[in-house]
Each structure stands twice: as C-alpha cells, then as structure tokens.
Design an enzyme around this catalytic site. Structure first.
Site, PDB file in Angstrom:
ATOM      1  N   LYS A   1       0.813  -1.522  -0.255  1.00 34.90           N
ATOM      2  CA  LYS A   1      -0.194   0.185   0.355  1.00 34.90           C
ATOM      3  C   LYS A   1       1.181   1.043  -0.295  1.00 34.90           C
ATOM      4  CE  LYS A   1      -0.748   0.107   4.770  1.00 34.90           C
ATOM      5  NZ  LYS A   1       0.337   2.089   5.523  1.00 34.90           N
ATOM      6  N   ASP A   2       2.105   0.776   0.923  1.00 33.76           N
ATOM      7  CA  ASP A   2       2.596   2.590   0.115  1.00 33.76           C
ATOM      8  C   ASP A   2       3.548   2.864  -1.173  1.00 33.76           C
ATOM      9  OD1 ASP A   2       2.551   2.527   3.271  1.00 33.76           O
ATOM     10  OD2 ASP A   2       3.882   1.487   3.692  1.00 33.76           O
TER      11      ASP A   2
ATOM     12  N   ARG B   1      -8.926   8.967   4.400  1.00 36.10           N
ATOM     13  CA  ARG B   1      -9.665   7.807   3.721  1.00 36.10           C
ATOM     14  C   ARG B   1     -10.352   7.444   4.891  1.00 36.10           C
ATOM     15  NH1 ARG B   1      -8.963   2.582   4.426  1.00 36.10           N
ATOM     16  NH2 ARG B   1      -6.956   3.001   5.428  1.00 36.10           N
ATOM     17  N   ARG B   2      -9.349   7.593   5.427  1.00 37.42           N
ATOM     18  CA  ARG B   2     -10.256   6.669   6.926  1.00 37.42           C
ATOM     19  C   ARG B   2     -11.175   7.494   8.160  1.00 37.42           C
ATOM     20  NH1 ARG B   2      -4.982   3.934   9.225  1.00 37.42           N
ATOM     21  NH2 ARG B   2      -5.185   2.566   8.092  1.00 37.42           N
TER      22      ARG B   2
ATOM     23  N   ARG C   1       1.651  10.744  13.298  1.00 36.62           N
ATOM     24  CA  ARG C   1       2.114  10.016  12.634  1.00 36.62           C
ATOM     25  C   ARG C   1       3.377   9.614  14.259  1.00 36.62           C
ATOM     26  NH1 ARG C   1       4.187  12.504   8.514  1.00 36.62           N
ATOM     27  NH2 ARG C   1       5.351  10.551   8.138  1.00 36.62           N
TER      28      ARG C   1
ATOM     29  N   ARG D   1       2.851   5.232  18.179  1.00 36.67           N
ATOM     30  CA  ARG D   1       1.152   6.280  18.255  1.00 36.67           C
ATOM     31  C   ARG D   1       0.685   5.183  19.147  1.00 36.67           C
ATOM     32  NH1 ARG D   1      -0.730   5.117  11.500  1.00 36.67           N
ATOM     33  NH2 ARG D   1       1.603   4.101  10.542  1.00 36.67           N
TER      34      ARG D   1
ATOM     35  N   CYS E   1      -1.587   8.763  -0.602  1.00 39.85           N
ATOM     36  CA  CYS E   1      -1.583   8.686   0.636  1.00 39.85           C
ATOM     37  C   CYS E   1      -2.910   9.868   1.129  1.00 39.85           C
ATOM     38  CB  CYS E   1      -0.068   8.596   1.018  1.00 39.85           C
ATOM     39  SG  CYS E   1       1.144   7.249   1.020  1.00 39.85           S
TER      40      CYS E   1
END
Length: 358
Positions: free
Chosen positions: A84-85, A135-136, A159, A165, A257
C-alpha cells in the site's frame, strides 16, 4: 555463469518493516535452504519527517525512494515493502517482482488502554480519533452522518511508527490527546498486538486502502534469473490478481496516500490449471473478480461507491477491471471531488512553502 546463491534484502528501519522483511527471508530460506540471505535496513524520508502532513512530503515515494537508491546501486537485490506504500507508477528500472499472501486487509479500532468502550458507535460524541489517513477520517464522517448524526467525532493527525502511535494513544495527563486510533489490522497482527483491536471496521463503514495487508518485493527490471525465481516462489496468485486490480484503479484515479480512495476486492470461483509454480501453487486459469471502489469527499458529505464483477483469466485482465472501475468512479462524480482535493492540497502546499521563506 555460475548460479547465484547469496542475496541481499533491504527495507526500512522500523520494527514492523524488519518483521515483514524477516517474514520474506524466512519464506525464501524455507524454499531455498542452500541459499543465504542477508538483510539491510535504511531510513527513508517518511521515517525522518514524522511531523508534516504526508501530502506536503511527496506522497507514497517517501517510503520507497531512499531504498530504491540501494537497489539501483546493486547494494541489495530485493526490497520488501507494504504494498500500500508503493507508488502505482515505478521508475522504469524497477518493478514489483512478487506479491505475498495478504494478511487481514481491514482497519481496526484501537481504544486507549483502560477505556470502557469497545466499538466506534459506543464512543461518546466529541471523542478524539487519531489517524493520519484522510481515507479513514472521510469515510467515518460519512458513515456517522448517515447513521449517527449525534456522534460527531474529532479527527486528529497522528504520525510515527506503530509503537509510537500506541504510546501516544495511551498517554495520560498533559499528553492525553486521543481516545482511540484507527490502524491497519495487518500491522497489529504482525507486531503481535492484535489483542489491542477492539473492533474491525469493514465495509460499508470503512473500505480499506489499496493493497492493504499485502507485502511486495521490488526488484530491478534487469534482475538475474535467480531473483525472478525467488519472486515466483514468493508470489500468492490470488492476492496478486486482486492487488493489481486495486492498483490499476488507484492509478486511474491518480490517487496517493493523501486521497480518500477505498476498495474492497474478492476473487471467487477460481479455476486452477495443472501447471505447478515455484511457490507450490497451481497456476490460476481464471476467477470471478469483484471489486468495489469508493471515493469520499474530505468532509464526508459526498461518497461514490461502485462495483464490478467479472471473470478474468490473467493479471492483465484483472488490472483492466481495476482500470474500468476507476473510470466509472470518475464519470459518476468522483472526478470533481478529487480535483477539489488536489486544488486544496496545492494551495496548502504553497502556503507551507511561503511560510518557510517569510
């Protein structure tokens, strides 16, 4: 020329990246016990700068660019990434050599330690949700507007690597800034923290990121035949077909992203052939690919969700289906939403640049 038996595998320096690299190396060692594999870990720009918004730093290439220099200089033979990155368009000298079997692709809700709450809809109004993903946040806003208008949440950027986190989430006193985080379940599972997830947020609440949960191996396009054989041994075809469709959709939408693009994909009714691949799998002949794409405005007011279901017989056909769902989304109204987001990002980037020079 003598056959190569020694290979170098590179990735980022985070604990999760190291775990993921070791997963790949262990699979290779199991398949090729006479070969040796060494690892090399480097810091990327995304690791160095954990304060600015991702869209100000250059998007997905943040996580790959520094590593690709090692690959180009032949200091490593392979790079391990969270797929995904990885940008949907790679420089011509590199390619995705392998896509491994996908871990859970959903996002999960993680509550502050000691919280009496378990689910999103149980949280009180005003709860502070930590996520760096537009997105979230956009999709959760849309869901709450439709189903729980009284539950207005506060979304705050967070971040850092997963360890950082979670420490920020559990902080108390003056450092108490979050009531819950939304994180990719795959990362929690690989780090051994799946017990921290209190609820999985699956569609229609939350469509996951493109290729979420899948690991990829990046190689040089002129890699040796041995490297290509290693990649074939690692590839999980079902995951590969689904992820290539998702990446084609994202490429068509020109997203990265910092764009609220979600997806959900299934491959069913799979027909296998007689040919055996180095992975041990039978070569896929066809399968029914169902892909749902989702684009949501940042404020959650607009959302476009479209689905295609079609039998495909190759990775090329799977990617074509992904491209087509992207085009359908653009034509249904998502184009205007994405253009507004791009314009907003460009304006904020200019403001940030001007503030540096003033």
């Amino acid at each position: 020329m003598a056959q190569r038996t020694s290979f170098s595998v590179g990735s980022r320096q985070s604990e999760l990246a190291k775990i993921q690299t070791n997963i790949v190396v262990q699979k290779l060692a199991d398949k090729f016990p006479s070969y040796t594999f060494e690892t090399r870990f480097n810091e990327t720009e995304g690791d160095k700068n954990q304060s600015q918004a991702l869209f100000l730093l250059g998007g997905k290439a943040l996580w790959t660019r520094g590593l690709e220099e090692l690959l180009a200089d032949k200091q490593v033979d392979m790079l391990v990434h969270s797929l995904k990155d990885v940008p949907t368009d790679l420089p011509g000298e590199f390619k995705i050599g392998a896509i491994l079997e996908r871990e859970a692709c959903v996002d999960s809700l993680v509550m502050k330690a000691g919280s009496p709450y378990k689910g999103l809809e149980a949280l009180p109004a005003g709860s502070r949700i930590g996520t760096s993903s537009v997105r979230r946040s956009a999709q959760i806003k849309k869901y709450l507007k439709n189903h729980h208008k009284e539950l207005e949440m506060s979304f705050k950027d967070v971040r850092g690597n997963l360890n950082t986190r979670l420490k920020k989430l559990d902080a108390t006193g003056e450092d108490d800034a979050y009531d819950a985080l939304i994180l990719a379940k795959a990362g929690l599972v690989r780090l051994g923290w799946s017990h921290r997830a209190t609820e999985d947020l699956a569609p229609p609440i939350l469509y996951h990121a493109v290729s979420q949960g899948a690991l990829a191996v990046e190689i040089r396009t002129d890699a040796s035949k041995e490297v290509f054989e290693l990649c074939e041994a690692l590839t999980h075809q079902r995951t590969q077909w689904m992820c290539l469709a998702e990446r084609a959709m994202l490429r068509t939408l020109e997203g990265g992203c910092s764009v609220p693009v979600g997806v959900n994909t299934k491959l069913t009714q799979v027909v296998e052939g007689k040919e055996r691949l180095m992975s041990g799998e039978s070569k896929l002949e066809s399968g029914v690919l169902e892909i749902t794409g989702c684009v949501t405005s940042l404020d959650g007011e607009q959302q476009f969700v479209k689905t295609i279901e079609e039998r495909v017989t190759s990775t090329t056909e799977a990617a074509e289906v992904g491209k087509r769902i992207g085009q359908i989304l653009l034509e249904s109204g998502a184009r205007e939403v994405l253009e507004e987001i791009k314009a907003d990002r460009a304006a904020r980037a200019r403001e940030a640049e001007e503030s540096k020079t003033s």
